[in-house]
Design a protein around this motif. Structure first.
Motif, PDB file in Angstrom:
ATOM      1  N   GLU A1182       0.488  -1.002  -0.353  1.00 34.88           N
ATOM      2  CA  GLU A1182       0.240  -0.046   0.245  1.00 34.88           C
ATOM      3  C   GLU A1182       1.217   1.365  -0.511  1.00 34.88           C
ATOM      4  O   GLU A1182       0.798   1.967   1.229  1.00 34.88           O
ATOM      5  CB  GLU A1182      -0.470  -0.327   1.147  1.00 34.88           C
ATOM      6  CG  GLU A1182      -1.822  -1.243   0.854  1.00 34.88           C
ATOM      7  CD  GLU A1182      -3.161  -0.855   2.741  1.00 34.88           C
ATOM      8  OE1 GLU A1182      -2.809  -0.350   2.936  1.00 34.88           O
ATOM      9  OE2 GLU A1182      -4.222  -1.843   1.879  1.00 34.88           O
ATOM     10  N   GLU A1425     -15.553  -8.207 -12.369  1.00 36.05           N
ATOM     11  CA  GLU A1425     -14.232  -8.413 -11.061  1.00 36.05           C
ATOM     12  C   GLU A1425     -13.007  -8.382 -11.713  1.00 36.05           C
ATOM     13  O   GLU A1425     -12.327  -7.981 -10.979  1.00 36.05           O
ATOM     14  CB  GLU A1425     -14.610  -9.199 -10.276  1.00 36.05           C
ATOM     15  CG  GLU A1425     -16.517  -9.803  -9.776  1.00 36.05           C
ATOM     16  CD  GLU A1425     -17.251 -10.172  -9.830  1.00 36.05           C
ATOM     17  OE1 GLU A1425     -16.744 -11.255 -11.285  1.00 36.05           O
ATOM     18  OE2 GLU A1425     -18.491  -9.584  -9.622  1.00 36.05           O
ATOM     19  N   ASP A1428     -10.599  -5.398 -10.402  1.00 34.06           N
ATOM     20  CA  ASP A1428     -11.014  -4.548  -9.770  1.00 34.06           C
ATOM     21  C   ASP A1428      -9.863  -4.291  -9.174  1.00 34.06           C
ATOM     22  O   ASP A1428     -10.413  -3.170  -8.016  1.00 34.06           O
ATOM     23  CB  ASP A1428     -11.664  -5.790  -8.488  1.00 34.06           C
ATOM     24  CG  ASP A1428     -13.090  -6.213  -8.928  1.00 34.06           C
ATOM     25  OD1 ASP A1428     -14.045  -5.420  -9.495  1.00 34.06           O
ATOM     26  OD2 ASP A1428     -14.131  -6.817  -8.069  1.00 34.06           O
ATOM     27  N   TYR A1432      -9.883  -0.650  -7.479  1.00 33.86           N
ATOM     28  CA  TYR A1432      -9.150  -0.290  -6.221  1.00 33.86           C
ATOM     29  C   TYR A1432      -8.063   0.709  -6.083  1.00 33.86           C
ATOM     30  O   TYR A1432      -8.388   1.560  -4.709  1.00 33.86           O
ATOM     31  CB  TYR A1432      -8.659  -1.223  -5.379  1.00 33.86           C
ATOM     32  CG  TYR A1432      -8.311  -1.456  -3.901  1.00 33.86           C
ATOM     33  CD1 TYR A1432      -9.234  -1.694  -2.560  1.00 33.86           C
ATOM     34  CD2 TYR A1432      -7.403  -1.270  -3.793  1.00 33.86           C
ATOM     35  CE1 TYR A1432      -8.436  -0.555  -1.575  1.00 33.86           C
ATOM     36  CE2 TYR A1432      -6.873  -1.867  -2.285  1.00 33.86           C
ATOM     37  CZ  TYR A1432      -8.168  -1.473  -1.256  1.00 33.86           C
ATOM     38  OH  TYR A1432      -7.152  -1.386   0.014  1.00 33.86           O
ATOM     39  N   ARG A1436      -8.129   4.687  -3.748  1.00 35.55           N
ATOM     40  CA  ARG A1436      -7.605   4.474  -2.660  1.00 35.55           C
ATOM     41  C   ARG A1436      -6.634   6.242  -2.914  1.00 35.55           C
ATOM     42  O   ARG A1436      -6.656   6.894  -2.034  1.00 35.55           O
ATOM     43  CB  ARG A1436      -7.036   2.991  -3.072  1.00 35.55           C
ATOM     44  CG  ARG A1436      -6.376   3.704  -1.389  1.00 35.55           C
ATOM     45  CD  ARG A1436      -5.590   2.197  -1.068  1.00 35.55           C
ATOM     46  NE  ARG A1436      -4.585   2.387   0.273  1.00 35.55           N
ATOM     47  CZ  ARG A1436      -5.395   2.045   1.726  1.00 35.55           C
ATOM     48  NH1 ARG A1436      -6.065   2.489   1.578  1.00 35.55           N
ATOM     49  NH2 ARG A1436      -4.001   2.846   2.777  1.00 35.55           N
ATOM     50  N   ARG A1457     -16.072   1.883  -4.630  1.00 36.02           N
ATOM     51  CA  ARG A1457     -15.659   2.529  -2.883  1.00 36.02           C
ATOM     52  C   ARG A1457     -16.290   0.999  -2.272  1.00 36.02           C
ATOM     53  O   ARG A1457     -15.192   1.311  -1.404  1.00 36.02           O
ATOM     54  CB  ARG A1457     -16.686   3.960  -2.369  1.00 36.02           C
ATOM     55  CG  ARG A1457     -16.261   5.348  -3.958  1.00 36.02           C
ATOM     56  CD  ARG A1457     -16.761   5.976  -3.262  1.00 36.02           C
ATOM     57  NE  ARG A1457     -16.919   7.062  -4.196  1.00 36.02           N
ATOM     58  CZ  ARG A1457     -15.489   8.382  -4.342  1.00 36.02           C
ATOM     59  NH1 ARG A1457     -14.751   8.331  -3.335  1.00 36.02           N
ATOM     60  NH2 ARG A1457     -16.051   8.767  -5.102  1.00 36.02           N
ATOM     61  N   SER A1458     -16.296   0.542  -2.681  1.00 35.02           N
ATOM     62  CA  SER A1458     -17.553  -0.910  -1.183  1.00 35.02           C
ATOM     63  C   SER A1458     -16.747  -1.988  -1.858  1.00 35.02           C
ATOM     64  O   SER A1458     -15.959  -3.566  -1.400  1.00 35.02           O
ATOM     65  CB  SER A1458     -18.121  -1.023  -1.382  1.00 35.02           C
ATOM     66  OG  SER A1458     -18.783  -1.913  -3.198  1.00 35.02           O
ATOM     67  N   ILE A1459     -15.491  -1.525  -3.226  1.00 38.29           N
ATOM     68  CA  ILE A1459     -14.649  -3.439  -3.301  1.00 38.29           C
ATOM     69  C   ILE A1459     -13.706  -2.563  -2.088  1.00 38.29           C
ATOM     70  O   ILE A1459     -12.328  -1.950  -1.621  1.00 38.29           O
ATOM     71  CB  ILE A1459     -13.709  -2.934  -4.368  1.00 38.29           C
ATOM     72  CG1 ILE A1459     -14.589  -2.439  -6.144  1.00 38.29           C
ATOM     73  CG2 ILE A1459     -12.716  -3.978  -5.310  1.00 38.29           C
ATOM     74  CD1 ILE A1459     -14.116  -2.329  -7.345  1.00 38.29           C
ATOM     75  N   THR A1460     -12.946  -4.219  -1.378  1.00 39.01           N
ATOM     76  CA  THR A1460     -12.128  -4.339  -0.872  1.00 39.01           C
ATOM     77  C   THR A1460     -10.781  -4.621  -1.122  1.00 39.01           C
ATOM     78  O   THR A1460     -10.615  -5.296  -2.366  1.00 39.01           O
ATOM     79  CB  THR A1460     -12.619  -5.710   0.060  1.00 39.01           C
ATOM     80  OG1 THR A1460     -12.759  -6.966  -0.248  1.00 39.01           O
ATOM     81  CG2 THR A1460     -14.342  -4.910   0.696  1.00 39.01           C
ATOM     82  N   LYS A1461      -9.550  -4.773  -0.398  1.00 41.63           N
ATOM     83  CA  LYS A1461      -8.351  -5.154  -0.904  1.00 41.63           C
ATOM     84  C   LYS A1461      -8.365  -6.623  -1.142  1.00 41.63           C
ATOM     85  O   LYS A1461      -7.965  -6.896  -2.150  1.00 41.63           O
ATOM     86  CB  LYS A1461      -7.441  -4.965   0.293  1.00 41.63           C
ATOM     87  CG  LYS A1461      -5.734  -5.770   0.278  1.00 41.63           C
ATOM     88  CD  LYS A1461      -5.284  -5.032   1.359  1.00 41.63           C
ATOM     89  CE  LYS A1461      -4.346  -4.544   0.977  1.00 41.63           C
ATOM     90  NZ  LYS A1461      -2.656  -4.916   2.223  1.00 41.63           N
ATOM     91  N   GLU A1462      -9.804  -7.524  -0.589  1.00 40.75           N
ATOM     92  CA  GLU A1462      -9.537  -8.938  -1.148  1.00 40.75           C
ATOM     93  C   GLU A1462     -10.219  -8.939  -2.329  1.00 40.75           C
ATOM     94  O   GLU A1462      -9.399  -9.588  -2.970  1.00 40.75           O
ATOM     95  CB  GLU A1462     -10.103  -9.917   0.518  1.00 40.75           C
ATOM     96  CG  GLU A1462      -9.442  -9.868   2.079  1.00 40.75           C
ATOM     97  CD  GLU A1462      -9.758  -8.614   2.730  1.00 40.75           C
ATOM     98  OE1 GLU A1462     -10.066  -8.039   1.838  1.00 40.75           O
ATOM     99  OE2 GLU A1462      -8.556  -8.643   3.488  1.00 40.75           O
ATOM    100  N   GLN A1463     -10.903  -8.052  -3.017  1.00 39.69           N
ATOM    101  CA  GLN A1463     -12.212  -8.478  -3.806  1.00 39.69           C
ATOM    102  C   GLN A1463     -10.711  -8.476  -4.828  1.00 39.69           C
ATOM    103  O   GLN A1463     -10.599  -8.763  -5.990  1.00 39.69           O
ATOM    104  CB  GLN A1463     -13.008  -7.752  -3.441  1.00 39.69           C
ATOM    105  CG  GLN A1463     -14.091  -8.478  -2.864  1.00 39.69           C
ATOM    106  CD  GLN A1463     -15.899  -7.087  -3.321  1.00 39.69           C
ATOM    107  OE1 GLN A1463     -15.019  -5.782  -2.764  1.00 39.69           O
ATOM    108  NE2 GLN A1463     -16.504  -7.964  -2.348  1.00 39.69           N
TER     109      GLN A1463
END
Length: 1475
Positions: A1182, A1425, A1428, A1432, A1436, A1457-1463
Motif C-alpha cells: 500500500e 470483477e 477490480d 481499487y 484509494r 468504493r465498496s471494493i475491498t482489498k481482498e476482492q
C-alpha cells in the motif's frame, strides 16, 4: 370354463400333424406347416427349441434380457454396414440397424442372399438336403422379433416397440413363453408409445387427441383362427387397415418375404396395432381409434391366450374353414358370445357341404344370429371380403372400450407375467414423488420446488448479456452502469445460493443412492408420468396458442408462449435445477461440499448411459458454465481422458421433425411430440466402438438437439430473431457437422430458416471454422397412420454412412480430434463472443489472441533455448581463444578467430533450423485453432530470421572485439619489454605510462562525449511542437522516465566487470528509440537528438571506466613478468586452477539461475506469475510511490523487482550456494579426470618420472580442459619455476591439492552471503534474461497505457491480461481536467468514441479501434470483477494521482468504493489464472 377345458386338453390331446387339403397350394401347406399345433406335452421341448433357434442366430449369450440399448447405439462397423446379410448370425443385427433407422424394409432382411443361380445343377441335388439347407438359411420375421424381445432388456424392448410403431408394424402384446411356462403381457414395452389422432367428432375444430397408447380407452378387436383355416387372417387385416388401393404389410403374412418359413418360436405370440383417424372422412377407414389384436397359431395350441383375448376384447373374430370336435368344445364353452363372437368362414370347393355342417352345428348350439357370421367363397376376393369385416366393426364402435393398463388383472389371473412388475418399486417412488404436485398449477409448483430456474435465473442471464453489450446505460456513465449491473448480479447469485428444495433433495437422493437399473426405471417412470401430466395440462393452452397465431396478436402470443413454458414440466427441468444447484453452490459445510462434489460425476455417468445433458438453457438463454464444464470433465476422467469428439447438430423450425431426424439417423430418442414445450440445446454422447476408433480418430459422436427456430407466427415477438441467431450461431459454431431440416411447406418459414443458418455459417467461415452443412427433406404420408418414407430412411442411412466414410478417408492420422477440454475451451470462447454480439470481431480475435498467446509462450522458451546454446558455445570459444592467445603468434591466433567465426555462424544456423522445425511441428499439430495463426506464420518465421541475425551479429562483434584487444596488447608487450632489474613498484609505474598512451587511442570517441550529460536534461522551447505548458510538462516527464531507464541499463552493464564494446552504445540508442516510439510524437526532432546526446554523454563515462579498468587488469601481470618460485603443487592449484574453477562456476551460474527461476514458476507461465506477484506485492505494501513508479516507469520498477525476486529466491534454502556447489562438483570432476588422462603419453603409457615431464603434464592437462577452463601460462611458469620434484610425486601432490581445493571452495561457497554482488558480476545476467520475458515487447495499450504482457518480443498482436482505468495512464478529460475513470475494455463494447493524433483529432468509435490499432487486441473484461484491482487503486489514490498528473480526481462509480482489498486481489488472481 374355457380354462377348465384347456386343462382337460392338456391331459388328452397329443401332438397333431399338419394337414393339407386336396385343393391346398404349396403356400397353404407352408402356412399350415408353420402353424403346427404344439400341446403342453411338448412343454419340456420348447426351451430346447428356443435355445436352438437363439444359437442359430448367435443370440444365446444375450438370453434372457441381456441385450442393452447402449450396445445397439454404439457406433461400430456393424452399425454402419449396409451390405446384404451373408450369414444367419448377421440377420438380427441387420434387422436392428434398419429398425433403429425406422426403415420399414427391416423385416425383409431375414433371408440370405441367393449365391447359386437356379439352373439344372440344382436338380441334381438331393431334394431333401436342398430343402433343409434352404430352410436353415431363412428365418421367419416373427421368430426373429420374438427372439430379439426375449433377449432385450426392458429399455431396449421399449425402444424396439417404439421404432416398430413408427414403421406402422404390429407390436407384441403377449410374448410367448421363453424358458418359463407363462406368457408375458408387454405393458412396459408399449408404455412409451404416444399417438395422436383426430376423431371425426373433433374434425371441424381440427382438434387432435394425444395420448399414451396403453392408456387410451378404445375398442379392441381380436382375430384368431382354427387350425384348419386356409384364409390368411393377417393378410385380411392388412386389407382392413389399408385405405384405398394401398396395401400395407402391418401384419406379417405368408406372402411377405420370409412369411412362409416355418415358425420355430412365434406360435402363441399376440400382436396389436391401431387404426387412428386423421379427421378426413375420405381417408379414414373408421371414425374412431380402433385396436386390432392378432393371435399367431391356432386357438387349440394357445388356449390361455385365446381365453385372455376373448375376455378383454370388445369382440373376437374367429377365422375357420370348418369346426373340429376339440374346437367345437372350446367355442361352445365360451360365455356371453352373442355380442362378442364373430365367425369368418372360408367356404372352399369340394368338402364345402361337410364343412358347413360343422359350422351350422356350432351356430345352432351358440345360438348366434346370422349377423355374427360372414362367409367368403371363391367368387369373393380378400379385398371385397375385408369390406364386409369393416362394416361389422363399424357397427360395434359404440360398444365398450378398454385400455391395455386395465388388462393387467386379467393377465395375472390367467397366470401371465407382466413385464412392468420389474420396476414396480421405482414406479411407486415416481408416483409418490409426483403426488406432491397434486392439483396445484405447474407454475406454482415450479416456483416452490424448482426456484433456481425461475425469474432470478432469467434476470441474471439478461444482466449477463447486458453487461457484455452495455446498450441500456441511459444517462448513467458506462462504469457506473456496469457497476450497478455487477451489484444486481451478485445480489441474485446470493439469493440463488440459498439451497435446494425438498423435491430436489428427494430427486437427487433417488439418483445418487440407487444402482443404474433402478435409477433408469425411476427416471423412465418420472418421464412417463410427467409427459402424461403435461399432455393433460397443456392441451388447452396449445389450442389457444394456435388460435392466437392465426389472429397475429403479438401481445397474446407472447403471453401464451410464456404460459406454455411456465406450465411445462419434464425430467429436463429437474436436471436443470440440479445443475443450477451446483452452479450457485457455496461450500457451507464439509457435508455440503461432499454431496455437491458428487453431482457432476453422477451427471457424467448418466451421459455415458445415454441420457442427454442440457447445454444451453433456452428458457433463460444462458449456459451454466461451471456445471457443464465439471460434468464433461468428469466424463473425460471416467473414459481415461480418451474423449475425441465429432459434434453433430440439427436445426430447423419447430415441429418439423428435427429430433426425429436425429432419432432416425442414430437410433436415439430425443423427445418428440411430448406435449411439452422445452427450449435450449441438449447434447448426447454416442460411444464409438473399439473396432473403428482408430479409423475414425474418434471416441464419441456428440449429438446436439436444439429447440426449433421460431416460425413466422412467433417472428413478431421482440427478441425472436435475435434469439434464433444466437442459438444458430452457437450450435453451428460448436459443431463439426450441421444438418438443416427444411421439412416445411411454408416458403416463408423455409426462407427464414435458411437466412438464419446461412448467416451463422458465414460467421463461422470468417473465424476459419468450416462446419459441414446438409439439408434434408420430408416425411411421407398423412399422419397418424403414415409410416416413415422408406426412401427417406435409406437416404438418412446413406448419409450417415457417407459421413463416417468421409471422416475415415479424410482424417489425418497424425491429427488428434478435439477432446473434451478443447471442446469446453471452444464453447466458452464461442458463448462469450455470442454474448458480446459483435461476433466476428470478438470471437475471431479472442481465438487468434489465445492461439498466438499459446504459441508465444512456446516460442519464448524456444528463443531462450536458442540463446542458451549459443551462449554456452560462445563461452567455450572465448576460453579456447584466450588459451591460444597466450601461447601463439598473431597469425595463428587470427586464423583461430576466423575459424571460430565460421563455426559460430554454422552453430547459429543449425539452431535456427531447429527452431523453425519446432514451429513447423507446432503448426502440423492441427489443433482446433492452430489454423487461426496461419496468416501469421510468415511473420513468425521472419521473427526467427531476425533473431538469428541478431545473435550472429552479437557473436561476430564479440569475436572482433577479442581480436582487436589481443592485437593492441600484443603490440604493447612487444614494444615495452621491461628491465628485469626494476622493482615491482617501478614496473607498475612504467606500465601505467605506456598503457595510458595506448588506451587513449582506443577511447578517443568515448572521450569526445565527456562534456555532455554533466547536468540534468532540460526541455527547451525548441523541443516543443506547441507552446502549451502542459506539453512541456509531458516532455519533461518523458525525458525523465527514459533517462532513468537508460541510466539503470548503463549501471547494470558496468556491474558485470566485463569489457566495453560498441554494441553497448547501439543497444542503448535502440532502447531510447523504442521508448520514444511508445508515445504519440509531440516534439521536434531536436528534442530526440539532444536527449540521445545527453544520455550517451552520461553513459560514456561509465563505459570508459569499464574499458580502461578491464584491459589493464587483464594484462598487467603479463607485463610485469613476475617470477615467483613456489614449486609446490598446492601453489599451482591455488594460482592456476582455483581462479579458473571460480571463473567456470561464475560463467555457468547465470544460465542456472534463469532455469531455476523459470522452473519454479507455476504452469500459468512465468509472465503471468511475475506480473501477478509484482502487483500483489504493491497491493500488500500500500505504497503510493510504488504504484506511481510501476505505472510511470514500468521498466525500471519491474527490473528492480525481478532483481530482488532473484535475490529472495537464491537466498531461500541457500539456493545460490547449491547452484554454485553443483557447478563446483562438475568442474572438479572434470579436472580430476583430465589430470588422470594428462599423465599418459599418446600411446597410453605413463609419462617418464623426470622434471621435464612436468611441462608435458601441464600441457596435456591444459588441452584436456580446453572446453572447461583456461590455465594461465604465466601463472604456470611462475609457480613451477625451479621446481626440483620429478613428475610422479608431483602428480600425487596435485591430486591431494585438488581434493583440498574442493573442500576449501565448498566452505567458501557456504559462507558466501553477498548475493547482490554475485549477480552483478555474472557475465550472463539472469535479471536481464528474465526481464525480456516479463517486459515483453514494451508496447503499451493506446488507451490506458498498460504494458503488453504477451511475453517475448515476437508476437503479432499485443494484449494485456488486465486493463485499468484510463486516468491512471494520464488520460484527462478536456475541459474539466478530471482523470478519466472509464476502462478501455468497457469502451470497446460501447458506443463511446475517442480521438488523438492517430485519428487526426477526428472522433472515432472505440468499437472500431482496430482501424487505427490493428496490432492490439482489447477484448471486453470476462467478468465485471476482472479489473477490480485497478479500480481499487484508483479509488484509494485518486487524489494523489490527480496531484501527480496536475489534474482533478476522477469521478469514480460509487460501487467501486465498496471494493475491498481482498476482492481486488481475487480479481487479480482470476485475471492471471492463479489457482
Amino acid at each position: 370354463m374355457l380354462q377348465k377345458m384347456n386343462e382337460e386338453k392338456i391331459q388328452t390331446t397329443s401332438t397333431m400333424e399338419p394337414r393339407t387339403s386336396a385343393a391346398g397350394s404349396k403356400e397353404q401347406a407352408n402356412e399350415e406347416k408353420s402353424q403346427t399345433s404344439l400341446t403342453v406335452d411338448t412343454k419340456e421341448q420348447e426351451p430346447a427349441a428356443l435355445l436352438n433357434f437363439l444359437s442359430k442366430l448367435g443370440l444365446e449369450k444375450f438370453y434372457p434380457n441381456k441385450l442393452t440399448l447402449q450396445f445397439i447405439l454404439e457406433i461400430n462397423k456393424n452399425s454402419i454396414n449396409e451390405e446384404p446379410v451373408s450369414s444367419v448370425e448377421e440377420i438380427p443385427w441387420s434387422f436392428l440397424r434398419k429398425l433403429f433407422k425406422v426403415n420399414a424394409k427391416c423385416r425383409s432382411c431375414t433371408q440370405l442372399s441367393n449365391t447359386i443361380e437356379e439352373n439344372d445343377y440344382l436338380f441334381e441335388l438331393d431334394l431333401n438336403t436342398a430343402d433343409d439347407s434352404e430352410e436353415y438359411n431363412k428365418v421367419n420375421p416373427l421368430d426373429l422379433i420374438v427372439a430379439l424381445f426375449l433377449c432385450a432388456d426392458s429399455f431396449l424392448q421399449q425402444e424396439m416397440a417404439l421404432k416398430m410403431s413408427m414403421c406402422q408394424f404390429s407390436l407384441p402384446l403377449l410374448l410367448p413363453p421363453g424358458n418359463k411356462s407363462q406368457c408375458t403381457l408387454m405393458l412396459w414395452a408399449l408404455r412409451d408409445i404416444v399417438k395422436e389422432w383426430c376423431p371425426h367428432g373433433l374434425s371441424e375444430s381440427r382438434g387432435f387427441v394425444e395420448d399414451n397408447i396403453v392408456q387410451a380407452n378404445i375398442p379392441f378387436y381380436s382375430f384368431v383362427r382354427l387350425k384348419n383355416c386356409s384364409l390368411s387372417k393377417s393378410q385380411l387385416l392388412n386389407h382392413v387397415l389399408s385405405p384405398g388401393q394401398q396395401n400395407r404389410s402391418i401384419f406379417i403374412h405368408r406372402d411377405v418375404e420370409g412369411g412362409a418359413v416355418k415358425r420355430k418360436v412365434a406360435n402363441g405370440l399376440v400382436e396389436v396395432c391401431w387404426h387412428l383417424p386423421c379427421g378426413t372422412e375420405n381417408l379414414d377407414i373408421f371414425p374412431k381409434p380402433v385396436a386390432f389384436v392378432n393371435l399367431r397359431g391356432d386357438i387349440c395350441e394357445s388356449l390361455t391366450q385365446f381365453n385372455f383375448l376373448f375376455q378383454v376384447s370388445t369382440a373376437t373374430f374367429v377365422f375357420l374353414d370348418k369346426v373340429e370336435e376339440n374346437e367345437h368344445r372350446i367355442l361352445t364353452s365360451l360365455q356371453d358370445v352373442k355380442s362378442k363372437l364373430f365367425l369368418l368362414v372360408n367356404r372352399k370347393e369340394g368338402n364345402s357341404r361337410e364343412n358347413m355342417t360343422s359350422v351350422k352345428t356350432l351356430l345352432d348350439e351358440l345360438d348366434l344370429p346370422n349377423s355374427c357370421v360372414k362367409s367368403k367363397d371363391s367368387r369373393v376376393n380378400v379385398a371385397e371380403f375385408s369390406k364386409k369385416v369393416c362394416t361389422v366393426i363399424k357397427t360395434l364402435l359404440t360398444a365398450e372400450t378398454t385400455n391395455i393398463e386395465n388388462m393387467v388383472d386379467k393377465a395375472v389371473e390367467l397366470g401371465f407375467s407382466v413385464d412392468e412388475c420389474k420396476g414396480n418399486d421405482q414406479k411407486k417412488a415416481a408416483e409418490e414423488f409426483l403426488n406432491e404436485i397434486g392439483e396445484q398449477p405447474i407454475t406454482g409448483y415450479k416456483k416452490q420446488q424448482l426456484p433456481l430456474q425461475g425469474e432470478n435465473w432469467k434476470r441474471l442471464s439478461q444482466l449477463d448479456m447486458e453487461e457484455c453489450r452495455l446498450k441500456k446505460a441511459g444517462s448513467l456513465e458506462l462504469e457506473e452502469n456496469k457497476s450497478q449491473l455487477g451489484e444486481e448480479k451478485q445480489k441474485i447469485r446470493n439469493e440463488l445460493s440459498e439451497g435446494e428444495s425438498t423435491a430436489m433433495k428427494t430427486f437427487i437422493e433417488h439418483l445418487s443412492k440407487h444402482d443404474k437399473e433402478k435409477r433408469d426405471f425411476f427416471l423412465k417412470w418420472m418421464k412417463l408420468k410427467l409427459n402424461g401430466h403435461s399432455r393433460n395440462k397443456l392441451s388447452e393452452l396449445r389450442n389457444r396458442f394456435k388460435e392466437q397465431c392465426k389472429k397475429k396478436d403479438a401481445k397474446l402470443i407472447a403471453e401464451l408462449d410464456q404460459a406454455l413454458l411456465d406450465s411445462s414440466l419434464g425430467i429436463e427441468h429437474y436436471m436443470r435445477e440440479m445443475g443450477l444447484i451446483y452452479e450457485f453452490s457455496r461450500a457451507s459445510s464439509a457435508k455440503t461440499v461432499d454431496e455437491l462434489s458428487r453431482l457432476p460425476g453422477l451427471a457424467a455417468e448418466m451421459l455415458l448411459d445415454g441420457y442427454p445433458l442440457e447445454l444451453l438453457d433456452g428458457d433463460a438463454s444462458n449456459i451454466p458454465e461451471r456445471w457443464v464444464t465439471d460434468v464433461l470433465m468428469e466424463l473425460h476422467k471416467k473414459v481415461g481422458e480418451k474423449s475425441r469428439l465429432l459434434v453433430l447438430t440439427v436445426l430447423g423450425v419447430q415441429s418439423t421433425g428435427k429430433s426425429t431426424l436425429l432419432n432416425t439417423m442414430f437410433g436415439v430418442q430425443f423427445p418428440v411430440s411430448s406435449g411439452r414445450c422445452t427450449r435450449g440445446a441438449f447434447m448426447l454422447f454416442l460411444k464409438v466402438g473399439a473396432d473403428i476408433q482408430s479409423d475414425l480418430n474418434l471416441d464419441f459422436i456428440v449429438l446436439i438437439d436444439t429447440e426449433g427456430l421460431k416460425s413466422p407466427d412467433l417472428a413478431q415477438l421482440e427478441d425472436s430473431y435475435e434469439h434464433d441467431n444466437q442459438l444458430a450461431t452457437f450450435v453451428i459454431g460448436l459443431s463439426d457437422v450441421t444438418i438443416i431440416n427444411i421439412a416445411m411447406e411454408n416458403l416463408t418459414e423455409m426462407k427464414d430458416v435458411l437466412q438464419i443458418a446461412v448467416y451463422a455459417l458465414l460467421r463461422m467461415k470468417r473465424t476459419d471454422k468450416k462446419p459441414v452443412c446438409h439439408f434434408v427433406g420430408l416425411w411421407h404420408g398423412t399422419p397418424p397412420m403414415a409410416p416413415v418414407n422408406t426412401g427417406y430412411s435409406e437416404a438418412v442411412a446413406d448419409f450417415k454412412k457417407n459421413l463416417l466414410d468421409t471422416i475415415f478417408w479424410k482424417s489425418d492420422r497424425r491429427t488428434e480430434a478435439s477432446q473434451i477440454p478443447e471442446f469446453l475451451e471452444w464453447m466458452r470462447n464461442l458463448w462469450k463472443a455470442v454474448k458480446n454480439e459483435d461476433f466476428v470481431f470478438s470471437f475471431r480475435n479472442s481465438l487468434v489472441a489465445h492461439a498466438l498467446n499459446q504459441l508465444c509462450k512456446d516460442f519464448s522458451q524456444w528463443e531462450w533455448e536458442f540463446r542458451k546454446v549459443i551462449l554456452s558455445w560462445q563461452t567455450e570459444a572465448e576460453l579456447e581463444i584466450l588459451i591460444v592467445s597466450k601461447e601463439s603468434d598473431i597469425h595463428t591466433w587470427n586464423s583461430l578467430v576466423t575459424s571460430k567465426k565460421s563455426d559460430g555462424l554454422e552453430k547459429v544456423e543449425a539452431q535456427e533450423r531447429k527452431i523453425k522445425e519446432k514451429l513447423n511441428d507446432y503448426y502440423r499439430r492441427q489443433d482446433r485453432d492452430v489454423n487461426l495463426i496461419e496468416p501469421y506464420i510468415k511473420d513468425i518465421f521472419q521473427s526467427i530470421n531476425n533473431l538469428a541475425d541478431e545473435i550472429k551479429q552479437s557473436l561476430i562483434n564479440k569475436l572482433d572485439f577479442l581480436s582487436k584487444s589481443h592485437s593492441d596488447v600484443m603490440t604493447l608487450l612487444k614494444d615495452c619489454t621491461p628491465c628485469t632489474a626494476l622493482s615491482d613498484e617501478q614496473l607498475t609505474e612504467k606500465f601505467e605510462k605506456i598503457w595510458t598512451g595506448v588506451i587513449n587511442q582506443d577511447t578517443h570517441d568515448l572521450e569526445s562525449l565527456q562534456g555532455t550529460g554533466d547536468v540534468s536534461f532540460e526541455v527547451k522551447r525548441k523541443h516543443q511542437l506547441g507552446s502549451k505548458e502542459d506539453q512541456k510538462t509531458d516532455l519533461e516527464r518523458l525525458a525523465e522516465r527514459i533517462n532513468e531507464s537508460c541510466t539503470q541499463f548503463v549501471l547494470d552493464k558496468a556491474k558485470t566487470n566485463t569489457d566495453y564494446n560498441d554494441g553497448f552504445t547501439e543497444e542503448l540508442l535502440g532502447k531510447i528509440d523504442k521508448s520514444l516510439q511508445e508515445n504519440c510524437k509531440c516534439w521536434q526532432d531536436k528534442f530526440e537528438t539532444d536527449l540521445k546526446l545527453h544520455i550517451c554523454g552520461t553513459a560514456s563515462r561509465e563505459f570508459l571506466k569499464m574499458y580502461k579498468n578491464n584491459k589493464k587488469s587483464d594484462y598487467l601481470d603479463q607485463y610485469k613478468q613476475r617470477e615467483h618460485c613456489q614449486g609446490k603443487a598446492n601453489d599451482f592449484v591455488r594460482v592456476c586452477i582455483k581462479p579458473a574453477v571460480e571463473d567456470y562456476i561464475s560463467k555457468s551460474l547465470g544460465e542456472d539461475i534463469v532455469n531455476e527461476i523459470l522452473t519454479s514458476c507455476p504452469c500459468t507461465g512465468y509472465s503471468s506469475f511475475f506480473q501477478y506477484n509484482i502487483q500483489k506485492e504493491m497491493l500488500q505494501k500500500e505504497n503510493f510511490k510504488s504504484f506511481a513508479k510501476y505505472i510511470c516507469n514500468y521498466e525500471v520498477y519491474v527490473k528492480d523487482w525481478i532483481f530482488q525476486h532473484i535475490v529472495r529466491q537464491m537466498s531461500q534454502d541457500k539456493t545460490l550456494c547449491k547452484l554454485k556447489n553443483k557447478n563446483l562438483q562438475v568442474i572438479v570432476h572434470n579436472v580430476t579426470e583430465a589430470l588422470k588422462e594428462a599423465t599418459k603419453e599418446k600411446d597410453g603409457t605413463l609419462l617418464p618420472d623426470n622434471k621435464e615431464s612436468i611441462t608435458k603434464l601441464i600441457s596435456n592437462l591444459r588441452q584436456h580442459l580446453t572446453k572447461d577452463i583456461s590455465i594461465s601460462v604465466e601463472a604456470e611458469k611462475t609457480t613451477l619455476f625451479q621446481i626440483k620434484s620429478t613428475c610422479h610425486p608431483f602428480i600425487s601432490s596435485l591430486n591431494i591439492s585438488i581434493k583440498d581445493l574442493k573442500e576449501q571452495l565448498q566452505e567458501e561457497l557456504s559462507n558466501s552471503e553477498d548475493i547482490t554482488e554475485t549477480l552483478n558480476k555474472l557475465p550472463t545476467k539472469p535479471q536481464d534474461e528474465l526481464f525480456k520475458r516479463v517486459f515483453g515487447c514494451g508496447e503499451r495499450c493506446p488507451f490506458c497505457k498498460v504494458p503488453c504482457d504477451a511475453g517475448g518480443k515476437e508476437h503479432k498482436q499485443h494484449h494485456a491480461a488486465v486493463h485499468r482505468p484510463q486516468g491512471l495512464g494520464r488520460v484527462i478529460i478536456n475541459g474539466s481536467r478530471q482523470l478519466v475513470e472509464r476502462l478501455c475494455t468497457t469502451d470497446v463494447q460501447s458506443n463511446c468514441v475517442f480521438r488523438n493524433t492517430r485519428t487526426k483529432w477526428e472522433w472515432h468509435p472505440y468499437k472500431d479501434y482496430t482501424t487505427y490499432y490493428p496490432d492490439w487486441h482489447i477484448p471486453p473484461d470476462p467478468t465485471i470483477e476482472a479489473s477490480d484491482y485497478w479500480k481499487y487503486v484508483l479509488v484509494r489514490y485518486n487524489d494523489r494521482f490527480a496531484k501527480k498528473y496536475k489534474a482533478k480526481p476522477a469521478d469514480v462509480p460509487e460501487a467501486w468504493r465498496s471494493i475491498t482489498k481482498e476482492q481486488a486481489l481475487k480479481g487479480l488472481k482470476d485475471a492471471f489464472n492463479i489457482k
